[in-house]
Design an enzyme around this catalytic site. Structure first.
Site, PDB file in Angstrom:
ATOM      1  N   ASN A 135       0.827  -1.222   0.000  1.00 42.15           N
ATOM      2  CA  ASN A 135       0.000   0.000   0.000  1.00 42.15           C
ATOM      3  C   ASN A 135       0.857   1.266   0.000  1.00 42.15           C
ATOM      4  O   ASN A 135       0.361   2.356   0.249  1.00 42.15           O
ATOM      5  CB  ASN A 135      -0.950   0.008   1.200  1.00 42.15           C
ATOM      6  CG  ASN A 135      -0.206   0.070   2.535  1.00 42.15           C
ATOM      7  OD1 ASN A 135       1.024   0.107   2.565  1.00 42.15           O
ATOM      8  ND2 ASN A 135      -0.938   0.091   3.626  1.00 42.15           N
ATOM      9  N   HIS A 137       3.414   1.918   2.070  1.00 40.13           N
ATOM     10  CA  HIS A 137       3.994   2.373   3.332  1.00 40.13           C
ATOM     11  C   HIS A 137       5.501   2.168   3.370  1.00 40.13           C
ATOM     12  O   HIS A 137       6.040   1.275   2.725  1.00 40.13           O
ATOM     13  CB  HIS A 137       3.290   1.753   4.558  1.00 40.13           C
ATOM     14  CG  HIS A 137       3.563   0.304   4.808  1.00 40.13           C
ATOM     15  ND1 HIS A 137       2.601  -0.553   5.308  1.00 40.13           N
ATOM     16  CD2 HIS A 137       4.680  -0.463   4.680  1.00 40.13           C
ATOM     17  CE1 HIS A 137       3.123  -1.754   5.465  1.00 40.13           C
ATOM     18  NE2 HIS A 137       4.380  -1.733   5.084  1.00 40.13           N
ATOM     19  N   GLU A 142       1.633   4.417   7.333  1.00 37.69           N
ATOM     20  CA  GLU A 142       0.555   3.980   6.455  1.00 37.69           C
ATOM     21  C   GLU A 142       0.027   5.170   5.639  1.00 37.69           C
ATOM     22  O   GLU A 142       0.284   6.329   6.002  1.00 37.69           O
ATOM     23  CB  GLU A 142      -0.579   3.388   7.306  1.00 37.69           C
ATOM     24  CG  GLU A 142      -0.177   2.157   8.129  1.00 37.69           C
ATOM     25  CD  GLU A 142      -0.068   0.877   7.311  1.00 37.69           C
ATOM     26  OE1 GLU A 142       0.338   0.927   6.130  1.00 37.69           O
ATOM     27  OE2 GLU A 142      -0.382  -0.199   7.867  1.00 37.69           O
TER      28      GLU A 142
HETATM   29  C1  F6R Z   1       9.496  -3.333   8.294  1.00 38.04           C
HETATM   30  C2  F6R Z   1       8.894  -2.229   7.595  1.00 38.04           C
HETATM   31  C3  F6R Z   1       7.855  -2.390   6.549  1.00 38.04           C
HETATM   32  C4  F6R Z   1       8.212  -3.451   5.505  1.00 38.04           C
HETATM   33  C5  F6R Z   1       7.115  -3.581   4.457  1.00 38.04           C
HETATM   34  C6  F6R Z   1       7.436  -4.630   3.434  1.00 38.04           C
HETATM   35  O1  F6R Z   1      10.476  -2.868   9.200  1.00 38.04           O
HETATM   36  O2  F6R Z   1       9.247  -1.148   7.909  1.00 38.04           O
HETATM   37  O3  F6R Z   1       7.663  -1.163   5.912  1.00 38.04           O
HETATM   38  O4  F6R Z   1       9.413  -3.084   4.899  1.00 38.04           O
HETATM   39  O5  F6R Z   1       5.910  -3.904   5.091  1.00 38.04           O
HETATM   40  O6  F6R Z   1       7.487  -5.870   4.038  1.00 38.04           O
HETATM   41  P1  F6R Z   1       7.898  -7.195   3.232  1.00 38.04           P
HETATM   42  O7  F6R Z   1       9.333  -7.057   2.918  1.00 38.04           O
HETATM   43  O8  F6R Z   1       7.620  -8.299   4.209  1.00 38.04           O
HETATM   44  O9  F6R Z   1       7.035  -7.239   2.030  1.00 38.04           O
END
Ligand code: F6R
Length: 268
Positions: A135, A137, A142
């Protein structure tokens, strides 16, 4: 924004490890900002093997992680402190006291202030690693997060909760709140390296790089960062309108051997 399209997730990890290695060669006492999630696991594997091969040391490094779940202690298997110990800290020579992950069990408003201060006291973050939420973030900022926000508590969206549910057992409590560095905090890092892999990230990648800058797409703020590098695999880059151009820029970069100072970070 520099856009590097690597062939596959292994190449993404390798490229990011190389960028961190260059940073540590320039400044062994660097302050690194670190991320959790599935994407950086391969990067941390790379760093551990480089350390084990004697090609890298983290002795002088100080680190700050992006986020932590509110309410989880660092020994909880789903906490981000636990994740970092498991994937990186326990396997390299970084000093335990030099690693910071927000404390999930301390009174949140106090912890947020402490964390921001600790980053400033460390001299700011030299290189921040980021993953990307489907999304848009970054950290747990968010959509609708303030683009100048500091470390604070955020309510996770149901979509993020669902995406991360895979890490929790079926009947296990999954926190809805997280402490996260703010977007302003991330933007103050001197260099930012974001990695993304897989087709499920392709829409978010396209919006971040080629869409309008908006609080509805927190990662798009990186268009305003002086030194942001995005490292993608072919799948996550699949929807980029300027795909060929980004590749061309990297080819020219190699051929002309121009350094960043001359060429800048921009693909434009
Ligand atoms: C984790 C973080 C999140 C992840 C994101 C992607 O410390 O800050 O922003 O980087 O949710 O997560 P994955 O790599 O599991 O798709």
């Amino acid at each position: 924004m520099r856009v590097i399209i690597a062939h596959d997730p292994a190449n993404v990890a390798q490229t990011c490890a190389e960028l961190i290695s260059e940073q540590l060669q320039l400044k062994p006492c660097s302050v690194l900002g670190l991320a959790t999630g599935s994407t950086p696991i391969a990067l941390y594997k790379q760093l551990v093997s480089r350390y084990q091969a004697g090609n890298m040391s983290f002795l002088g490094v100080k680190s700050f992680n992006l986020d932590e779940y509110v309410g989880l202690s660092g020994t909880h298997p789903q906490s981000y402190r636990y994740f970092m110990q498991q994937h990186l800290f326990d396997h390299v020579d970084i000093r335990a006291k030099q690693t910071e992950v927000p404390l999930g069990q301390v009174e949140p408003s106090k912890e947020c202030i402490r964390y921001e201060k600790a980053i400033v006291q460390a001299g700011g973050i030299d290189l921040q690693i980021l993953g990307l939420g489907a999304n848009g973030h970054i950290g747990f900022n968010e959509p609708s997060s303030s683009l100048v926000s500091k470390t604070r508590v955020k309510t996770l969206t149901p979509a993020t909760m669902a995406a991360n549910a895979r890490f929790f057992d079926k009947n296990e409590y999954q926190p809805e709140l997280a402490l996260t560095m703010g977007i302003g905090t991330i933007m103050r890092a001197r260099q930012v390296v974001l990695l993304a892999t897989g087709t499920h990230k392709a829409k978010a990648v396209q919006a971040m790089i080629e869409g309008p800058v908006s609080a509805q797409d927190p990662a798009s703020i990186l268009q305003f960062h002086e030194r942001a590098t995005v490292v993608l695999d072919a799948d996550s880059a699949g929807l980029l309108k300027q795909y060929e151009y980004y590749q061309w820029v990297e080819e020219v970069r190699k051929r002309t051997n121009l350094n960043e100072f001359v060429l800048g970070q921009s693909a434009s």
